[in-house]
Design an enzyme around this catalytic site. Sequence first.
Site, PDB file in Angstrom:
ATOM      1  N   LYS A  80       0.864  -1.175   0.000  1.00 50.76           N
ATOM      2  CA  LYS A  80       0.000   0.000   0.000  1.00 50.76           C
ATOM      3  C   LYS A  80       0.896   1.219   0.000  1.00 50.76           C
ATOM      4  CE  LYS A  80      -4.586   0.695   0.610  1.00 50.76           C
ATOM      5  NZ  LYS A  80      -5.773  -0.068   0.304  1.00 50.76           N
ATOM      6  N   GLY A 178     -26.255   1.935   4.457  1.00 47.65           N
ATOM      7  CA  GLY A 178     -25.510   2.631   3.401  1.00 47.65           C
ATOM      8  C   GLY A 178     -25.864   2.038   2.050  1.00 47.65           C
ATOM      9  N   VAL A 179     -26.611   2.802   1.242  1.00 39.25           N
ATOM     10  CA  VAL A 179     -26.998   2.298  -0.080  1.00 39.25           C
ATOM     11  C   VAL A 179     -26.355   3.174  -1.159  1.00 39.25           C
ATOM     12  CG1 VAL A 179     -29.060   1.025   0.560  1.00 39.25           C
ATOM     13  CG2 VAL A 179     -29.240   3.494   0.233  1.00 39.25           C
ATOM     14  N   GLY A 180     -25.032   3.330  -1.034  1.00 35.92           N
ATOM     15  CA  GLY A 180     -24.241   4.061  -2.014  1.00 35.92           C
ATOM     16  C   GLY A 180     -23.872   3.121  -3.140  1.00 35.92           C
ATOM     17  N   VAL A 182     -21.810   0.342  -3.414  1.00 34.12           N
ATOM     18  CA  VAL A 182     -21.912  -1.103  -3.173  1.00 34.12           C
ATOM     19  C   VAL A 182     -23.309  -1.464  -2.669  1.00 34.12           C
ATOM     20  CG1 VAL A 182     -20.990  -3.065  -1.891  1.00 34.12           C
ATOM     21  CG2 VAL A 182     -19.444  -1.246  -2.646  1.00 34.12           C
ATOM     22  N   TYR A 184     -26.203  -0.185  -3.097  1.00 38.38           N
ATOM     23  CA  TYR A 184     -27.255  -0.201  -4.119  1.00 38.38           C
ATOM     24  C   TYR A 184     -27.232  -1.521  -4.911  1.00 38.38           C
ATOM     25  CZ  TYR A 184     -29.563   0.499  -8.551  1.00 38.38           C
ATOM     26  OH  TYR A 184     -30.364   0.313  -9.651  1.00 38.38           O
TER      27      TYR A 184
HETATM   28  P1  NAD Z   1     -20.234   5.079  -1.009  1.00 42.37           P
HETATM   29  O1  NAD Z   1     -19.670   6.318  -0.444  1.00 42.37           O
HETATM   30  O2  NAD Z   1     -20.694   5.056  -2.428  1.00 42.37           O
HETATM   31  O3  NAD Z   1     -21.492   4.606  -0.127  1.00 42.37           O
HETATM   32  C1  NAD Z   1     -21.541   4.748   1.247  1.00 42.37           C
HETATM   33  C2  NAD Z   1     -22.970   5.174   1.600  1.00 42.37           C
HETATM   34  O4  NAD Z   1     -23.078   5.218   3.017  1.00 42.37           O
HETATM   35  C3  NAD Z   1     -23.326   6.567   1.067  1.00 42.37           C
HETATM   36  O5  NAD Z   1     -24.554   6.495   0.365  1.00 42.37           O
HETATM   37  C4  NAD Z   1     -23.440   7.403   2.338  1.00 42.37           C
HETATM   38  O6  NAD Z   1     -24.400   8.436   2.232  1.00 42.37           O
HETATM   39  C5  NAD Z   1     -23.855   6.354   3.346  1.00 42.37           C
HETATM   40  N1  NAD Z   1     -23.598   6.723   4.739  1.00 42.37           N
HETATM   41  C6  NAD Z   1     -22.622   7.524   5.240  1.00 42.37           C
HETATM   42  N2  NAD Z   1     -22.751   7.624   6.573  1.00 42.37           N
HETATM   43  C7  NAD Z   1     -23.841   6.890   6.912  1.00 42.37           C
HETATM   44  C8  NAD Z   1     -24.482   6.598   8.145  1.00 42.37           C
HETATM   45  N3  NAD Z   1     -24.060   7.104   9.297  1.00 42.37           N
HETATM   46  N4  NAD Z   1     -25.551   5.768   8.127  1.00 42.37           N
HETATM   47  C9  NAD Z   1     -26.024   5.273   6.970  1.00 42.37           C
HETATM   48  N5  NAD Z   1     -25.440   5.513   5.774  1.00 42.37           N
HETATM   49  C10 NAD Z   1     -24.377   6.316   5.750  1.00 42.37           C
HETATM   50  O7  NAD Z   1     -19.133   3.945  -0.733  1.00 42.37           O
HETATM   51  P2  NAD Z   1     -19.060   2.488  -1.381  1.00 42.37           P
HETATM   52  O8  NAD Z   1     -18.079   2.495  -2.477  1.00 42.37           O
HETATM   53  O9  NAD Z   1     -20.433   1.961  -1.611  1.00 42.37           O
HETATM   54  O10 NAD Z   1     -18.386   1.684  -0.172  1.00 42.37           O
HETATM   55  C11 NAD Z   1     -19.114   1.333   0.982  1.00 42.37           C
HETATM   56  C12 NAD Z   1     -18.203   0.647   1.990  1.00 42.37           C
HETATM   57  O11 NAD Z   1     -17.633  -0.530   1.403  1.00 42.37           O
HETATM   58  C13 NAD Z   1     -17.013   1.508   2.439  1.00 42.37           C
HETATM   59  O12 NAD Z   1     -16.722   1.187   3.779  1.00 42.37           O
HETATM   60  C14 NAD Z   1     -15.881   1.033   1.554  1.00 42.37           C
HETATM   61  O13 NAD Z   1     -14.609   1.239   2.157  1.00 42.37           O
HETATM   62  C15 NAD Z   1     -16.205  -0.433   1.435  1.00 42.37           C
HETATM   63  N6  NAD Z   1     -15.660  -1.067   0.229  1.00 42.37           N
HETATM   64  C16 NAD Z   1     -16.026  -0.622  -0.993  1.00 42.37           C
HETATM   65  C17 NAD Z   1     -15.524  -1.235  -2.139  1.00 42.37           C
HETATM   66  C18 NAD Z   1     -15.935  -0.789  -3.528  1.00 42.37           C
HETATM   67  O14 NAD Z   1     -15.708  -1.518  -4.490  1.00 42.37           O
HETATM   68  N7  NAD Z   1     -16.562   0.371  -3.671  1.00 42.37           N
HETATM   69  C19 NAD Z   1     -14.615  -2.312  -2.015  1.00 42.37           C
HETATM   70  C20 NAD Z   1     -14.263  -2.766  -0.733  1.00 42.37           C
HETATM   71  C21 NAD Z   1     -14.788  -2.123   0.386  1.00 42.37           C
END
Ligand code: NAD
Length: 354
Positions: A80, A178-180, A182, A184
């Site tokens: 990293k 969290g429905v961002g 991942v 979603y």
């Molecule tokens: P993202 O930012 O798109 O989604 C996160 C969602 O969580 C957002 O919609 C945000 O509004 C919501 N959120 C923030 N604070 C909140 C709270 N207190 N309560 C409820 N919801 C809340 O991120 P992502 O890419 O979907 O990743 C989500 C998690 O998965 C992160 O922890 C990330 O490190 C982990 N992750 C993601 C990936 C990837 O491929 N994107 C891979 C491995 C791990």
Amino acid sequence: MSVFEHREFDGHEQVVFCHDPASGLKAIIAIHNTNIGPALGGCRMWPYASEEAAVTDALRLSRGMTYKSALAGLSYGGGKSVIIGDPRRDKSDALFRAMGRYVDSLGGRYTVAEDVGISVPDVEIMAKETAHVAGVAAGGVGDPSPATAYGVYKGIQAAAKHRLGVDTLRGLRVAVQGVGHVGYYLCRHLAAEGAELVVADIAQDSLDRVVREFDAHVVAPEAIAAAAVDIYAPCALGATINDASLPQLKAKIVAGSANNQLAEARHGEALRKRGILYAPDYVINAGGVIVISHEGPAYDESKAFAHVAQIHDTLLEIFRRADAHKVATSEAADRLAEERFRKSPVRERRTAAA
Ligand code: NAD
């Protein structure tokens, strides 16, 4: 500050301090272990309060990648990098080109990708100086979230089979925090299989979308961990399993994409004692890094996603081992990873040739 004696050092193979006065680059590249293959891991840009904080982050994240790659069945080791700086203020072409040259100077021992504070265009600037980059748009797989979500979905299926003895998620209630990105895509898989969704987010538009498309039931962010569900899927923040949330959990399974879900390592054992099956975060959320490892001119999406689906069987093995040894699943995952990267074919071949 001592690096060899650092509490997170854990036998790192190499730690490189990079300084380019012309661009202002100050960065650290940490390579934890390359027994299985060259190190792969993202580059994080963050305004660290001190150099020590940056070293600590680099060492901790790099070690984590060794475990993640080993259990994801990748031909990569763990590494990293961190750039000390404010991603909103300190980014420049010259800075990322200098970083690219440092990555290149390692001759392929480390492959860089994006992480917090670093986006695809930043890595693409590094790619002008080195071929050792992953996760770039040109020739790359793009957004890894659909793959991550698919891996979490397969992991939830494995957990439901092991803990609840069911072969389908139909009729099960799943709380998605969290429905961002991942969250979603995960909701889409779960809804397609007939699971009932309970969701929370702080972004109204994200909530509206899952209500409209999947008929999800919305609860307040502070109520999601205590929702009356079968499965709790943290997909927002880390440390959601902590002393405050643990007594409230009604779910029998915790399985989601968020990194560092356990506030402290002891919370893995606390979940086990409460009869809650935990799918270790770095195992279940490896889908993104798995597809990135397949990148290249011969990229085959069905092959990459079939690899992601193996998360299902890896988790079943971890669950069985944890039961057999009466240890937390987080501990069983660490031990299985260590077996794989400490006794690798590459290292054995090198030894045999010597
Ligand atoms: P993202 O930012 O798109 O989604 C996160 C969602 O969580 C957002 O919609 C945000 O509004 C919501 N959120 C923030 N604070 C909140 C709270 N207190 N309560 C409820 N919801 C809340 O991120 P992502 O890419 O979907 O990743 C989500 C998690 O998965 C992160 O922890 C990330 O490190 C982990 N992750 C993601 C990936 C990837 O491929 N994107 C891979 C491995 C791990």
